[in-house]
Design a protein around this motif. Structure first.
Motif: not given
Length: 402
Positions: A274, A385-386, A270
């Motif tokens: 990002q 994203a994570n 993630g």
């Protein structure tokens, strides 16, 4: 070669040869990724380089569009096995905390090759004829392939070193090539994370190919470039910017991972995603700036196009790395094969579909499509994203069982 008047090539002939390569390359990357689960990446990389080098040399001993098109397609079909092999080697030899940097250094080889090959091959062709322009790089590639075969090891354990990351041991039932291939395909094809990355890659490559294929025409028609040669010089900033952007994205993602090590809830993949999303947002901004740059301002256009390359090649590099880290080491080749196949479908989408939009809606339609592709990429990346890496998920599973 294609500009040699003695060859009598038409634009249709040149287009046939150009189209043959990416179609074969995308399919080869997929098949190479699948076979990577069953065969040595060292042999795949070295023998693939030797084979494509022999084809380059063979160009100098053939004549006729049919031969050249066939050899060019064969060249693309063999070159595609190199990327999955490199991906497997990088994931085996470098840990997550440093892998982005080395992945980035590997990835910029395309930028360096794209920048240097016209200079080197052009010099050879101008001074010694187009045949030597094809054969000399092939000879160097042949030597490099033999060196890799002699010096490279598949993994640290083969050279007497411990593995860089502890992963679950392979089951005895997975030892056969057929079983390994089947298990890898199953793991990759059932991974929703891999499919999200693959579809994102489709749009990333659409933007990349949309720039490399159409920016020269845009400069000629809308920005006052006096001729194709001048437009090509301005577009050269794309590769140089891409070289810097690809390298820096790896370094930045490694730094983000090191900073997140103290947080057990932080997804390491993630953190790379990002960085991709940041680059993609910047790409939208640069596309808008490029549209607004005054006609005739070639130096400013060069800088903006270099910035565009910076924002494009970062995501191109990191998405492949994210795909490698989301699945088990034995399935890295299969992952890269899927990503490669879908990405080159996106590259193909930058041809006829973009040309249709440009003809029907002008360059405004082109920019709407490019920015739209970036926005879709951002939406696809949000669920990742994570995202946790395969190694992280394995460790969490062991802790849960303890």
């Amino acid at each position: 070669m294609v500009q040699d008047p003695l060859l009598g090539l038409t634009k249709t002939d040149i287009g046939a040869m150009i189209s043959a390569f990416p179609a074969a390359y995308g399919l080869s990357k997929f098949l190479g990724g699948m076979l990577g689960a069953a065969f040595s990446p060292r042999f795949m990389l070295a023998l693939g380089l030797v084979a494509t080098s022999v084809i380059n040399v063979a160009f100098g001993f053939t004549a006729g569009v049919a031969w050249w098109t066939a050899l060019w397609a064969l060249n693309g079909g063999i070159q595609g096995i190199g990327a999955p092999a490199c991906a497997m080697l990088l994931t085996r030899w470098f840990a997550a905390r440093e892998r982005g940097t080395y992945w980035g250094l590997w990835n910029i080889s395309t930028n360096l090759g794209g920048f240097l090959s016209p200079l080197v091959v052009g010099y050879l062709a101008n001074h010694y004829g187009w045949k030597w322009g094809m054969m000399v790089p092939g000879m160097f590639g042949l030597g490099a392939g033999l060196l890799l075969l002699a010096a490279l090891a598949d993994k640290p354990e083969d050279a007497g070193y411990p593995p860089v990351e502890a992963v679950k041991a392979q089951k005895p039932s997975e030892s056969s090539a057929a079983a390994a291939l089947g298990n890898s395909m199953k793991e990759v094809l059932t991974s929703w994370r891999t499919w999200l990355l693959a579809i994102t890659y489709f749009f990333v490559y659409l933007v990349r190919q949309g720039c490399t294929s159409w920016l020269i025409f845009y400069l000629l028609e809308a920005k006052g470039a006096p001729n194709a040669a001048a437009a090509a010089i301005t577009v050269s900033g794309l590769e140089l910017g891409g070289l810097l952007g690809g390298t820096l994205s790896g370094v930045l993602s490694d730094a983000a991972i090191k900073a997140a090590k103290s947080d057990p809830k932080a997804g390491l993949v993630g953190r790379r995603v990002q960085i991709v999303m940041t680059y993609t947002l910047l790409c939208i901004g640069v596309l808008l700036v490029l549209k607004a740059v005054p006609a005739g301002a070639a130096s400013v256009q060069w800088l903006v196009i270099a910035a565009l390359g910076f924002t494009i090649y970062g995501p191109q590099m990191l998405i492949g790395l994210c795909g490698a880290e989301l699945i088990s080491p034995k399935s890295v080749g299969a992952s890269q094969g899927i990503l490669g196949l879908i990405s080159y479908m996106g590259a193909a989408g930058a041809g006829i579909p973009l040309s249709y939009l440009q003809v029907k809606y002008g360059w405004n339609g082109y920019f709407v499509a490019m920015i739209g592709a970036c926005i879709i990429s951002l939406l696809l990346l949000l669920p990742l994203a994570n995202a946790h890496s395969y190694v992280q998920r394995e460790r969490a599973a062991k802790l849960a069982q303890a």
